[in-house]
Design a protein around this motif. Structure first.
Motif, PDB file in Angstrom:
ATOM      1  N   SER A  73       0.049  -5.460   4.673  1.00 37.86           N
ATOM      2  CA  SER A  73      -1.139  -6.216   4.271  1.00 37.86           C
ATOM      3  C   SER A  73      -0.676  -7.586   3.809  1.00 37.86           C
ATOM      4  O   SER A  73       0.391  -7.707   3.204  1.00 37.86           O
TER       5      SER A  73
ATOM      6  N   ARG B  45      -8.339  -7.907  -8.612  1.00 38.45           N
ATOM      7  CA  ARG B  45      -6.902  -7.810  -8.857  1.00 38.45           C
ATOM      8  C   ARG B  45      -6.594  -7.901 -10.350  1.00 38.45           C
ATOM      9  O   ARG B  45      -7.246  -8.645 -11.084  1.00 38.45           O
TER      10      ARG B  45
ATOM     11  N   GLU C  73       0.805  -1.223   0.000  1.00 39.61           N
ATOM     12  CA  GLU C  73       0.000   0.000   0.000  1.00 39.61           C
ATOM     13  C   GLU C  73       0.840   1.276   0.000  1.00 39.61           C
ATOM     14  O   GLU C  73       0.480   2.256   0.650  1.00 39.61           O
TER      15      GLU C  73
ATOM     16  N   GLU D 243     -13.989   4.998   6.352  1.00 47.36           N
ATOM     17  CA  GLU D 243     -13.548   3.741   5.734  1.00 47.36           C
ATOM     18  C   GLU D 243     -13.198   2.667   6.762  1.00 47.36           C
ATOM     19  O   GLU D 243     -12.363   2.876   7.625  1.00 47.36           O
ATOM     20  N   ILE D 244     -13.838   1.513   6.622  1.00 50.81           N
ATOM     21  CA  ILE D 244     -13.440   0.374   7.463  1.00 50.81           C
ATOM     22  C   ILE D 244     -12.906  -0.787   6.628  1.00 50.81           C
ATOM     23  O   ILE D 244     -12.292  -1.708   7.166  1.00 50.81           O
TER      24      ILE D 244
ATOM     25  N   GLY E 119     -10.208  -3.324   8.778  1.00 51.93           N
ATOM     26  CA  GLY E 119      -9.515  -2.993  10.024  1.00 51.93           C
ATOM     27  C   GLY E 119     -10.422  -3.326  11.202  1.00 51.93           C
ATOM     28  O   GLY E 119     -11.476  -2.716  11.369  1.00 51.93           O
TER      29      GLY E 119
ATOM     30  N   GLU F 287      -8.325 -10.040   6.468  1.00 52.83           N
ATOM     31  CA  GLU F 287      -8.211 -10.011   5.008  1.00 52.83           C
ATOM     32  C   GLU F 287      -8.700 -11.325   4.414  1.00 52.83           C
ATOM     33  O   GLU F 287      -8.432 -12.397   4.959  1.00 52.83           O
TER      34      GLU F 287
ATOM     35  N   ARG G 261       1.667   0.109   9.826  1.00 55.70           N
ATOM     36  CA  ARG G 261       1.748   1.288   8.959  1.00 55.70           C
ATOM     37  C   ARG G 261       2.453   2.401   9.711  1.00 55.70           C
ATOM     38  O   ARG G 261       2.022   2.784  10.820  1.00 55.70           O
TER      39      ARG G 261
ATOM     40  N   GLN H  91      -2.298  -9.375   1.691  1.00 59.95           N
ATOM     41  CA  GLN H  91      -3.010  -9.653   0.441  1.00 59.95           C
ATOM     42  C   GLN H  91      -2.206 -10.435  -0.589  1.00 59.95           C
ATOM     43  O   GLN H  91      -2.662 -11.456  -1.114  1.00 59.95           O
TER      44      GLN H  91
ATOM     45  N   GLU I  64       2.263   5.475   9.943  1.00 63.95           N
ATOM     46  CA  GLU I  64       1.442   6.660   9.690  1.00 63.95           C
ATOM     47  C   GLU I  64       2.102   7.849  10.375  1.00 63.95           C
ATOM     48  O   GLU I  64       2.374   7.794  11.564  1.00 63.95           O
TER      49      GLU I  64
ATOM     50  N   LEU J  21      -3.668   3.704  13.317  1.00 62.25           N
ATOM     51  CA  LEU J  21      -2.756   3.081  14.271  1.00 62.25           C
ATOM     52  C   LEU J  21      -1.494   2.693  13.520  1.00 62.25           C
ATOM     53  O   LEU J  21      -1.511   2.572  12.289  1.00 62.25           O
TER      54      LEU J  21
HETATM   55  O1  4AD Z   1      -7.269   0.114   2.327  1.00 65.56           O
HETATM   56  P1  4AD Z   1      -6.092  -0.677   2.816  1.00 65.56           P
HETATM   57  O2  4AD Z   1      -4.765  -0.027   2.835  1.00 65.56           O
HETATM   58  O3  4AD Z   1      -6.074  -1.987   1.926  1.00 65.56           O
HETATM   59  C1  4AD Z   1      -5.154  -2.967   1.961  1.00 65.56           C
HETATM   60  O4  4AD Z   1      -4.216  -3.051   2.727  1.00 65.56           O
HETATM   61  C2  4AD Z   1      -5.453  -4.103   1.011  1.00 65.56           C
HETATM   62  N1  4AD Z   1      -4.199  -4.669   0.546  1.00 65.56           N
HETATM   63  C3  4AD Z   1      -6.300  -5.115   1.751  1.00 65.56           C
HETATM   64  C4  4AD Z   1      -6.683  -6.285   0.888  1.00 65.56           C
HETATM   65  O5  4AD Z   1      -7.281  -6.084  -0.135  1.00 65.56           O
HETATM   66  N2  4AD Z   1      -6.387  -7.476   1.336  1.00 65.56           N
HETATM   67  O6  4AD Z   1      -6.390  -1.195   4.275  1.00 65.56           O
HETATM   68  C5  4AD Z   1      -7.528  -1.984   4.526  1.00 65.56           C
HETATM   69  C6  4AD Z   1      -8.185  -1.571   5.815  1.00 65.56           C
HETATM   70  C7  4AD Z   1      -8.688  -0.141   5.837  1.00 65.56           C
HETATM   71  O7  4AD Z   1      -9.946  -0.040   5.235  1.00 65.56           O
HETATM   72  C8  4AD Z   1      -8.752   0.138   7.313  1.00 65.56           C
HETATM   73  O8  4AD Z   1      -9.911  -0.416   7.877  1.00 65.56           O
HETATM   74  C9  4AD Z   1      -7.570  -0.633   7.832  1.00 65.56           C
HETATM   75  O9  4AD Z   1      -7.240  -1.617   6.885  1.00 65.56           O
HETATM   76  N3  4AD Z   1      -6.425   0.252   8.021  1.00 65.56           N
HETATM   77  C10 4AD Z   1      -6.050   0.759   9.207  1.00 65.56           C
HETATM   78  N4  4AD Z   1      -6.584   0.633  10.436  1.00 65.56           N
HETATM   79  C11 4AD Z   1      -5.970   1.268  11.452  1.00 65.56           C
HETATM   80  N5  4AD Z   1      -4.855   2.018  11.307  1.00 65.56           N
HETATM   81  C12 4AD Z   1      -4.289   2.170  10.088  1.00 65.56           C
HETATM   82  N6  4AD Z   1      -3.180   2.905   9.976  1.00 65.56           N
HETATM   83  C13 4AD Z   1      -4.894   1.520   8.977  1.00 65.56           C
HETATM   84  N7  4AD Z   1      -4.602   1.466   7.661  1.00 65.56           N
HETATM   85  C14 4AD Z   1      -5.547   0.688   7.108  1.00 65.56           C
END
Ligand code: 4AD
Length: 460
Positions: free
Chosen positions: A208, A390, A188, A383-384, A431, A248, A231, A210, A233, A241
């Motif tokens: 992730s 793919r 990501e 967003e959750i 998440g 996933e 992450r 994935q 962040e 977080l």
């Molecule tokens: O949208 P994201 O970045 O998607 C992925 O990582 C894909 N590769 C997942 C996949 O398709 N298998 O992250 C997915 C979810 C977000 O919608 C959010 O709920 C959570 O992960 N998320 C976090 N939760 C808490 N803290 C963070 N820093 C987060 N970043 C993402």
């Protein structure tokens, strides 16, 4: 020092959630039990000392008649959190007492297992009643906050939600796998990677799982994992977080519509499962009295419709530069939440532009500017879930790496998936802390995990 009266019946060990206990009433003798736990509330009164006793499974009203039992040194130093084993007869409580399960323990003997300084209970009290999760005092004392009813209710809901996902996946014959946390590829974007030196090689904490889930589709069928993602962040927000629990799943031979339907089924299925447990439903009611199960189908909204919606507001909801949104803009957290809260129900926000999404996302055959992607947005949180179909072609994927400036070399194993029998497939990440922020009505994801990790915080 007190002595146990040897003429009393032997006490059976119970847990506070044990409902099968014969209650004494009038002349009828109740069962004699012993129960381990801690003092939650202490009320010494003239005729008796009243204790609200807890053991993580419930709370029990206990009565120590004034006399030898209340005159020991131990009894005089009872405090909130003192751990004890209490012995006594369980009796029906007078209705006016409004005690849990309409019963009360008439204590005839106890042993102190762990004392607590009475001044310390003030800390537990103070922090557990503080509402502001940003307060560092409360975060430093998270270990004491977790002893409180509010924080532990959220943790109990969390445990059930985690279990509900696993249960539903099992029912759907989606198999669990456990991909590595230490990796050498990004999923990501490079800006949130936590890098470290792995025996002299550059490596990362996974963002992730994935890509790894995709590798086992041919032999395992549909798969899921519930693992930590990391992450780096670099901002402090309500919903980010550094370490979070990522649920996933990856589904083979599906369409984008199948993916959306599956997401709806999972989210609603988990809510139904969790609320079917009366104890957990009670916790949800306590922390989120207004909660209503979402109705299906969820609202489906294309990215372009969201842009129109933002611009149609009076005044328009602007982008991060302070201008009206245009195609290609990221819908930032604040704008996204305003929209979600205004619409006030779950939204499938779909078809994001290629430019603002990850390298692996499949383009929409009907409009190559956008991807078959979805974010699930929930009121109060935004967003959750992030998911997508793919990219299927080998050459197309190579080109995508190129376009994103990612060296494809470490991704040789991922590219091999497109070489050996590629397939239409897709998946998502949810998440867990964000799901909980929605279900348990928490202001931030920080109170949805045991010990939150975010920029500047790695303790306790
Ligand atoms: O949208 P994201 O970045 O998607 C992925 O990582 C894909 N590769 C997942 C996949 O398709 N298998 O992250 C997915 C979810 C977000 O919608 C959010 O709920 C959570 O992960 N998320 C976090 N939760 C808490 N803290 C963070 N820093 C987060 N970043 C993402």
């Amino acid at each position: 020092v007190i002595k146990q009266d040897e003429s009393l019946p032997e006490a059976r060990r119970i847990r506070i959630d044990d409902k099968n206990i014969a209650l004494g009433e009038g002349d009828k003798q109740g069962e004699r039990v012993k129960v381990y736990g801690r003092i939650d509330q202490l009320r010494p009164q003239k005729q008796a000392t009243f204790i609200v006793f807890t053991d993580g499974y419930g709370s029990l009203q206990c009565i120590l008649p004034s006399g030898p039992l209340t005159q020991t040194y131990d009894a005089l130093t009872f405090a909130r959190s003192t751990s004890l084993v209490l012995y006594g007869e369980m009796k029906k409580a007078p209705p006016a007492a409004k005690t849990p399960d309409n019963r009360e323990l008439h204590v005839d003997y106890y042993e102190v297992l762990g004392t607590a300084p009475s001044d310390k209970d003030a800390i537990t009290n103070k922090v557990s009643h503080t509402q502001d999760p940003w307060e560092s005092d409360m975060l430093d004392n998270r270990h004491l906050v977790l002893r409180g009813e509010k924080a532990s209710s959220v943790m109990k809901i969390r445990a059930e939600v985690d279990y509900a996902f696993r249960h539903l996946y099992k029912q759907m014959k989606i198999r669990q796998v456990s991909p590595p946390a230490l990796v050498q590829t990004q999923v990501e974007g490079g800006s949130t990677l936590f890098g470290f030196n792995y025996y002299g090689e550059d490596s990362y904490l996974t963002q992730s799982s994935q890509l790894y889930l995709e590798t086992v589709l041919p032999s395992m069928g549909n798969v899921y994992c519930i693992e930590k993602s990391f992450r780096a962040e670099k901002s402090l927000t309500r919903r980010h977080l550094s370490e979070y629990t990522h649920i996933e799943a990856e589904l083979d031979f599906i369409t984008f519509e199948d993916l959306l339907n599956h997401l709806e089924e999972m989210i609603c299925g988990v809510v139904d499962f969790v609320l079917a447990d009366s104890e957990i439903a009670e916790y949800v009611k306590q922390v989120n009295p207004e909660f209503k199960k979402p109705s299906r189908p969820f609202l489906r909204m294309k990215y372009t419709d969201a842009i129109d919606w933002l611009n149609a507001q009076d005044p328009p909801i602007l982008n991060e530069e302070g201008n009206p949104h245009v195609f290609g803009d990221d819908i930032a957290e604040a704008a996204e939440r305003k929209m979600t809260d205004a619409i006030n129900k779950p939204i499938f926000l779909t078809h994001f532009p290629v430019e603002i999404k990850a390298f692996y996302m499949k383009k929409d055959p009907a409009d190559l500017r956008v991807t078959e992607s979805v974010d699930v947005l929930m009121p109060g949180v935004g967003e959750i879930v992030g998911g997508s179909m793919r990219m299927e072609g080998h050459g197309e994927l190579e080109a995508a790496f190129n376009k994103h400036g990612i060296d494809p070399t470490p991704y040789y194993w991922y590219l091999d998936q497109r070489k050996y029998g590629t397939s239409p497939h897709g998946g998502y990440g949810l998440g867990l802390e964000r799901f909980l922020a929605w279900l348990a009505n928490q202001h931030t994801v920080r109170t949805c995990c045991m010990y939150p990790r975010f920029m500047g915080r790695c303790k306790p």
